[in-house]
Design a protein around this motif. Structure first.
Motif, mmCIF file in Angstrom:
data_model
loop_
_atom_site.group_PDB
_atom_site.id
_atom_site.type_symbol
_atom_site.label_atom_id
_atom_site.label_comp_id
_atom_site.label_asym_id
_atom_site.label_seq_id
_atom_site.Cartn_x
_atom_site.Cartn_y
_atom_site.Cartn_z
ATOM 1 N N GLY A 29 -9.695 17.691 -14.436
ATOM 2 C CA GLY A 29 -10.046 16.327 -14.136
ATOM 3 C C GLY A 29 -9.743 15.910 -12.544
ATOM 4 O O GLY A 29 -9.748 14.809 -12.270
ATOM 5 N N ASN A 30 -9.812 16.905 -11.807
ATOM 6 C CA ASN A 30 -9.457 16.740 -10.449
ATOM 7 C C ASN A 30 -10.870 16.111 -9.934
ATOM 8 O O ASN A 30 -11.820 16.404 -9.935
ATOM 9 C CB ASN A 30 -9.284 17.959 -9.637
ATOM 10 N N GLU A 31 -10.703 14.894 -9.076
ATOM 11 C CA GLU A 31 -11.456 14.220 -8.773
ATOM 12 C C GLU A 31 -11.453 14.404 -7.059
ATOM 13 O O GLU A 31 -11.111 15.459 -6.800
ATOM 14 C CB GLU A 31 -11.435 12.436 -8.686
ATOM 15 N N GLY A 32 -12.368 13.727 -6.456
ATOM 16 C CA GLY A 32 -12.437 14.090 -5.055
ATOM 17 C C GLY A 32 -11.428 13.502 -4.252
ATOM 18 O O GLY A 32 -11.411 13.533 -2.866
ATOM 19 N N TYR A 33 -10.623 13.019 -4.863
ATOM 20 C CA TYR A 33 -9.320 12.287 -4.157
ATOM 21 C C TYR A 33 -8.012 12.728 -4.333
ATOM 22 O O TYR A 33 -7.848 12.985 -5.617
ATOM 23 C CB TYR A 33 -9.291 10.547 -4.198
ATOM 24 N N ALA A 53 -2.784 10.087 3.724
ATOM 25 C CA ALA A 53 -2.559 8.993 4.355
ATOM 26 C C ALA A 53 -2.106 7.852 3.731
ATOM 27 O O ALA A 53 -2.640 7.469 2.643
ATOM 28 C CB ALA A 53 -3.690 8.648 5.430
ATOM 29 N N GLY A 54 -0.908 7.020 4.025
ATOM 30 C CA GLY A 54 -0.530 6.056 3.512
ATOM 31 C C GLY A 54 0.676 6.177 2.305
ATOM 32 O O GLY A 54 1.439 5.193 1.722
ATOM 33 N N GLY A 73 0.547 11.934 -6.688
ATOM 34 C CA GLY A 73 0.880 10.714 -5.811
ATOM 35 C C GLY A 73 0.797 9.335 -6.308
ATOM 36 O O GLY A 73 -0.008 9.062 -7.091
ATOM 37 N N ARG A 74 1.937 8.646 -6.106
ATOM 38 C CA ARG A 74 1.793 7.203 -6.828
ATOM 39 C C ARG A 74 2.449 6.300 -5.690
ATOM 40 O O ARG A 74 3.674 6.525 -5.385
ATOM 41 C CB ARG A 74 2.642 7.242 -8.005
ATOM 42 N N ALA A 91 -3.902 1.001 -3.194
ATOM 43 C CA ALA A 91 -2.752 1.642 -3.824
ATOM 44 C C ALA A 91 -3.058 2.420 -4.994
ATOM 45 O O ALA A 91 -3.525 1.855 -5.829
ATOM 46 C CB ALA A 91 -1.652 0.848 -3.830
ATOM 47 N N ARG A 92 -3.361 3.791 -4.616
ATOM 48 C CA ARG A 92 -3.895 4.724 -5.788
ATOM 49 C C ARG A 92 -3.143 5.717 -6.050
ATOM 50 O O ARG A 92 -2.622 6.254 -5.100
ATOM 51 C CB ARG A 92 -5.413 4.760 -4.937
ATOM 52 N N GLN A 93 -3.227 6.116 -7.120
ATOM 53 C CA GLN A 93 -2.425 7.285 -7.747
ATOM 54 C C GLN A 93 -3.407 8.480 -7.862
ATOM 55 O O GLN A 93 -4.525 8.318 -7.978
ATOM 56 C CB GLN A 93 -1.517 6.864 -8.915
ATOM 57 N N PHE A 94 -2.868 9.549 -7.634
ATOM 58 C CA PHE A 94 -3.818 10.749 -7.986
ATOM 59 C C PHE A 94 -2.720 11.939 -8.772
ATOM 60 O O PHE A 94 -1.526 11.995 -8.567
ATOM 61 C CB PHE A 94 -4.343 11.213 -6.683
ATOM 62 N N GLN A 95 -3.629 13.045 -8.960
ATOM 63 C CA GLN A 95 -3.064 14.292 -9.522
ATOM 64 C C GLN A 95 -3.956 15.223 -9.162
ATOM 65 O O GLN A 95 -5.219 15.419 -9.558
ATOM 66 C CB GLN A 95 -2.735 14.142 -11.133
#
Length: 137
Positions: A29-33, A53-54, A73-74, A91-95
Motif C-alpha cells: 500500500g505504499n503511495e507516492g507520499y 519536510a515538516g 510518520g505521524r 498534517a499527514r501520516q504515512f507508512q
C-alpha cells in the motif's frame, strides 16, 4: 500449460518465503507520499532518503519487522484555534515499507534539511564449497 511461480519451479528449492515477501511488498500500500530515493553508496551499502519536510524526529519511527524496513510518520494536527485562508500543508501520516534481503542490516538514520537518510549495509557473502560423501546403499 501450468504457470510456474518461484516457489513451484522445479529447480528453485526453498524460495517460497521469497515469493511471499514479493507478494507482501506488492500489497504494502505504499503511495507516492513521501517521495524517496534509493542510492547505492558502495558495493555493499545503500541509502534510502525520504523527503519528510515538516516532520520532527519525534514524529518519525523506524522499525524492522519480519525482514521489512518500516518507516512511519505521524504529525500532530496543531490547526486548532487557527484560521487558515488556504491550507495546502496538511498534517499527514504515512507508512513506507521496504523489503530487506537476508544479510541486509539497517544502520544509522539521520535527519538533515527535511530529509531522512537511512543507511543499509549488506554482509559480504561467503563462498562455501561443500563436498557431499556418497555412501554405498
Amino acid at each position: 500449460m501450468t504457470k510456474l511461480t518461484l516457489g513451484t519451479h522445479p529447480h528453485m528449492l526453498g524460495f517460497e518465503q521469497l515469493e511471499r515477501l514479493l507478494e507482501r511488498s506488492a500489497k504494502s500500500g505504499n503511495e507516492g507520499y513521501p517521495p524517496y530515493n534509493i542510492e547505492q553508496t558502495s558495493d555493499l551499502s545503500y541509502r534510502i532518503t525520504l523527503a519528510v519536510a515538516g516532520f520532527a524526529e519525534t514524529d518519525l519511527s523506524i522499525t524492522v519487522e519480519d525482514r521489512q524496513l518500516v518507516i512511519r510518520g505521524r504529525q500532530a494536527d496543531d490547526g486548532e484555534g487557527r484560521v487558515f485562508l488556504h491550507r495546502g500543508i496538511a498534517a499527514r501520516q504515512f507508512q513506507r515499507t521496504f523489503v530487506l534481503a537476508d544479510g541486509v542490516e539497517v544502520g544509522e538514520a539521520v535527519m538533515e534539511n527535511g530529509l531522512l537518510h537511512v543507511d543499509l549495509t549488506k554482509a559480504q557473502p561467503e563462498t562455501i564449497v561443500q563436498t557431499i560423501k556418497i555412501n554405498k546403499g
